[in-house]
Design a protein around this motif. Structure first.
Motif, short mmCIF file in Angstrom:
data_model
loop_
_atom_site.label_atom_id
_atom_site.label_comp_id
_atom_site.label_asym_id
_atom_site.label_seq_id
_atom_site.Cartn_x
_atom_site.Cartn_y
_atom_site.Cartn_z
N MET A 176 -20.48 -15.45 35.41
CA MET A 176 -19.78 -15.92 34.20
C MET A 176 -19.90 -14.96 33.03
O MET A 176 -18.93 -14.67 32.34
CB MET A 176 -20.39 -17.26 33.77
N GLY A 177 -21.12 -14.49 32.82
CA GLY A 177 -21.37 -13.59 31.68
C GLY A 177 -20.56 -12.31 31.83
O GLY A 177 -19.94 -11.84 30.87
N ALA A 178 -20.53 -11.77 33.04
CA ALA A 178 -19.79 -10.53 33.28
C ALA A 178 -18.30 -10.77 33.09
O ALA A 178 -17.57 -9.94 32.55
CB ALA A 178 -20.07 -10.02 34.69
N ARG A 179 -17.86 -11.96 33.53
CA ARG A 179 -16.43 -12.28 33.39
C ARG A 179 -16.06 -12.37 31.91
O ARG A 179 -15.02 -11.88 31.48
CB ARG A 179 -16.15 -13.60 34.10
N ARG A 180 -16.95 -12.97 31.15
CA ARG A 180 -16.66 -13.10 29.72
C ARG A 180 -16.60 -11.72 29.05
O ARG A 180 -15.72 -11.44 28.25
CB ARG A 180 -17.71 -13.98 29.05
N GLN A 181 -17.54 -10.86 29.44
CA GLN A 181 -17.53 -9.52 28.86
C GLN A 181 -16.27 -8.75 29.24
O GLN A 181 -15.72 -8.01 28.44
CB GLN A 181 -18.77 -8.75 29.31
N PHE A 182 -15.85 -8.96 30.48
CA PHE A 182 -14.61 -8.31 30.93
C PHE A 182 -13.43 -8.76 30.05
O PHE A 182 -12.65 -7.95 29.57
CB PHE A 182 -14.37 -8.66 32.41
N PHE A 183 -13.35 -10.06 29.80
CA PHE A 183 -12.24 -10.55 28.96
C PHE A 183 -12.36 -10.06 27.51
O PHE A 183 -11.36 -9.74 26.88
CB PHE A 183 -12.18 -12.08 29.00
N ASP A 184 -13.58 -10.00 27.03
CA ASP A 184 -13.77 -9.49 25.67
C ASP A 184 -13.23 -8.06 25.55
O ASP A 184 -12.49 -7.73 24.62
CB ASP A 184 -15.26 -9.48 25.29
N ARG A 185 -13.62 -7.24 26.52
CA ARG A 185 -13.16 -5.85 26.51
C ARG A 185 -11.65 -5.77 26.62
O ARG A 185 -10.98 -5.00 25.94
CB ARG A 185 -13.75 -5.10 27.71
N LEU A 186 -11.12 -6.63 27.50
CA LEU A 186 -9.68 -6.62 27.76
C LEU A 186 -8.90 -6.96 26.49
O LEU A 186 -7.92 -6.29 26.13
CB LEU A 186 -9.39 -7.66 28.84
N ILE A 187 -9.35 -7.98 25.81
CA ILE A 187 -8.59 -8.46 24.65
C ILE A 187 -8.76 -7.53 23.45
O ILE A 187 -7.86 -7.37 22.66
CB ILE A 187 -8.98 -9.91 24.34
N GLU A 188 -9.93 -6.89 23.37
CA GLU A 188 -10.11 -5.93 22.28
C GLU A 188 -9.40 -4.62 22.56
O GLU A 188 -9.16 -3.82 21.66
CB GLU A 188 -11.59 -5.69 22.03
N GLY A 189 -9.07 -4.37 23.81
CA GLY A 189 -8.42 -3.11 24.19
C GLY A 189 -6.94 -3.10 23.85
O GLY A 189 -6.45 -3.99 23.13
N PRO A 190 -6.20 -2.15 24.39
CA PRO A 190 -4.80 -1.97 24.00
C PRO A 190 -3.83 -2.90 24.72
O PRO A 190 -2.62 -2.79 24.51
CB PRO A 190 -4.53 -0.51 24.39
N LEU A 191 -4.34 -3.82 25.53
CA LEU A 191 -3.45 -4.63 26.37
C LEU A 191 -2.41 -5.42 25.55
O LEU A 191 -1.21 -5.39 25.85
CB LEU A 191 -4.30 -5.59 27.20
#
Ligand code: SAH
Length: 488
Positions: A176-191
């Protein structure tokens, strides 16, 4: 107004029959919304407007022609909406639905409704629903307008894009923690920006790349966060960010409820309160908790009132973390001296009165006896005592004995920056008596120095400063200052 909160709920109405009583424009709007949700509307009314008539002809909806009858609440009905302009009929529908244990909404009548239809902001599959509990629909409408501006259509595209990969993302990041970090990175990125520019393929590629690159296991860490003195507006942006990401929040008793409400809802909140007099969670226990949760890969926020490095034992906690190899960060907070002074209208330095500021702890007997009192009694400075409520008499004696004039102004700020803030003002000589008169309690901060008197003039928050009654202060002023020997 409802005195309890409504339970928010998004209903899956696909293939389910919903009864709408009423055949006018309001009913038509509700039926359109029901059709969008895949429901099977059944409309009951003596007559239908032209649009509804057309829908009935095309068999998109079923028409029960006539006046409301309880038979309309057939076994296959899941929900009921009363949308007539006749109050008696609406009431009858609500009452009958209640009998049948069906949830009924009466349009524009919160009191009669068993469920409310919220104001909604829609972005593709993303739906943001807003309710004021039926009491203030206008407020909900304004909130909706603001949210409309905050989230553009790209958020809907993002939800769609990610939704398609949901299973793959879960498989790649089972933690769960890794998944949340993945989404954090994704949303802060250029997507989001790619989606905004309709570079859909590039956005998809970016998502896949992030899935490949992001770490699949979390390393736990601790963020030492200063929460400020109570007013949640005193949190820094970094503090808010840390609170939004925390898995576990170890907070002091002094941290206000309003601040805790801003943290991630599903974080574990653990109070490790320490009060000057009352029960305390031993420091070793706090260390053990930080270690346990960080080692389990969680993001731990150690949340302290004010600033963690000002009489907050933050130093000890970092030394402990360092010894155990746990990574950490520190987010400074607005310490009580700054918050209380600001909210009481006391400039801590002032060209006419004070060129120095000293933050002093008056926590225990030992620390009081080892303070450099002659230095504290020097002119043209401001003294701020933390944790001093139980030691006011001692502080007074020490300062007078060291030569500070009996007439030196003081201010006690209780619950500074909170809605129940009180400021008690007076002269050093009468300090303990005045505090006792007004029953000043912890947490309170003592400010001693010429600047304290400016609170009378510059206060702006809450009630004006309280003083000792006239007779009382003049009486006390006549008594000669006690010496330390008197007190011993
Ligand atoms: N780390 C904290 C201080 C902890 S010591 C900080 O930087 O503010 C606890 C003392 O801080 C209390 O006894 C009181 O003197 C002071 N204090 C903290 N919050 C306060 C508040 N809202 N109003 C008045 N005093 C406060």
């Amino acid at each position: 107004m409802l005195d309890t909160a409504l339970f928010p709920l998004f209903a899956d109405l696909r293939g389910r029959a919903v009864l709408v009583v009423g055949g006018g424009a309001v009913a038509e709007r509700k039926i359109q919304a029901l059709l969008r949700a895949g429901a099977l509307p059944r409309v009951g009314a003596p007559q239908l407007g032209p649009a509804l008539q057309a829908m009935a002809r095309n068999l998109r909806i079923q028409w029960l022609q006539g006046s409301f009858s309880e038979h309309w609440l057939a076994d296959d009905i899941w929900l009921v909406i009363a949308a007539t302009d006749d109050a008696i009929t609406n009431q009858a529908v609500a009452a009958a639905a209640h009998q049948h244990r069906l949830f009924a909404n009466v349009v524009d009548d919160a009191a009669l409704s068993a469920f409310h239809v919220p104001a909604v902001v829609e972005r593709g599959p993303l739906q943001i629903a807003i309710s004021s509990g039926g009491g203030a629909p206008m407020v909900a409408r304004h909130v909706r307008r603001r949210i409309e501006l905050m989230f553009d259509q790209a958020w809907g595209q993002l939800a769609t894009l990610v939704g398609h990969r949901r299973a793959a993302i879960r498989k790649r990041f089972p933690d769960m923690g890794a998944r949340r970090q993945f989404f954090d990175r994704l949303i802060e990125g250029p997507l989001l920006d790619l989606l905004r520019r309709r570079q859909d393929d590039a956005a998809e590629a970016r998502l896949l790349q992030e899935m490949a690159d992001a770490p699949t296991a979390t390393a736990g860490s601790v963020v030492l966060v200063g929460a400020g003195s109570g007013d949640p507006g005193l949190l820094t942006l970094n503090a808010l960010h840390a609170l939004n990401r925390a898995d576990v929040i170890l907070h002091d008793r002094l941290v206000s409820a309003e601040v805790l409400q801003l943290a991630r809802r599903d974080a574990d909140f653990i109070e490790v309160g320490k009060s000057a007099q009352g029960h305390s969670t031993a420091q070793e226990h706090i260390h053990a908790l930080m270690l346990e949760h960080a080692r389990a890969g969680r993001q731990v926020v150690r949340l302290k009132g004010g600033d963690a490095f000002v009489f907050g034992r933050g130093g000890e906690e970092l030394q402990f973390l360092r010894t155990h190899g746990i990574p950490y960060q520190v987010v400074p907070g607005i310490t009580a001296a700054l918050a209380c002074a600001a909210y009481a209208g006391i400039p801590l330095t002032h060209r006419d009165h004070a060129q120095q500021l000293r933050l002093v702890t008056a926590h225990c007997r030992d620390s009081l006896d080892t303070l450099d009192w002659p230095a504290l009694a020097a002119p043209r400075q401001t003294l701020v005592f933390y944790m001093g409520v139980a030691a006011l008499e001692k502080i007074r004696q020490h300062l007078l004995a060291a030569g500070l004039p009996a007439s030196t102004p003081f201010a006690l700020v209780e619950n500074g920056s909170r809605s129940d803030q009180r400021v008690v003002r007076g002269q050093l000589n009468t300090l303990p008596d005045t505090a006792q008169q007004h029953r000043v309690q912890s947490p309170a901060l003592l400010v001693v120095g010429e600047v304290a008197a400016l609170a009378d003039e510059l206060h702006w928050f809450g009630a004006p400063p309280l003083h000792a009654p006239e007779t009382f202060s003049s009486l006390s002023a006549q008594t000669s200052p006690p010496t330390l020997a008197d007190a011993a």
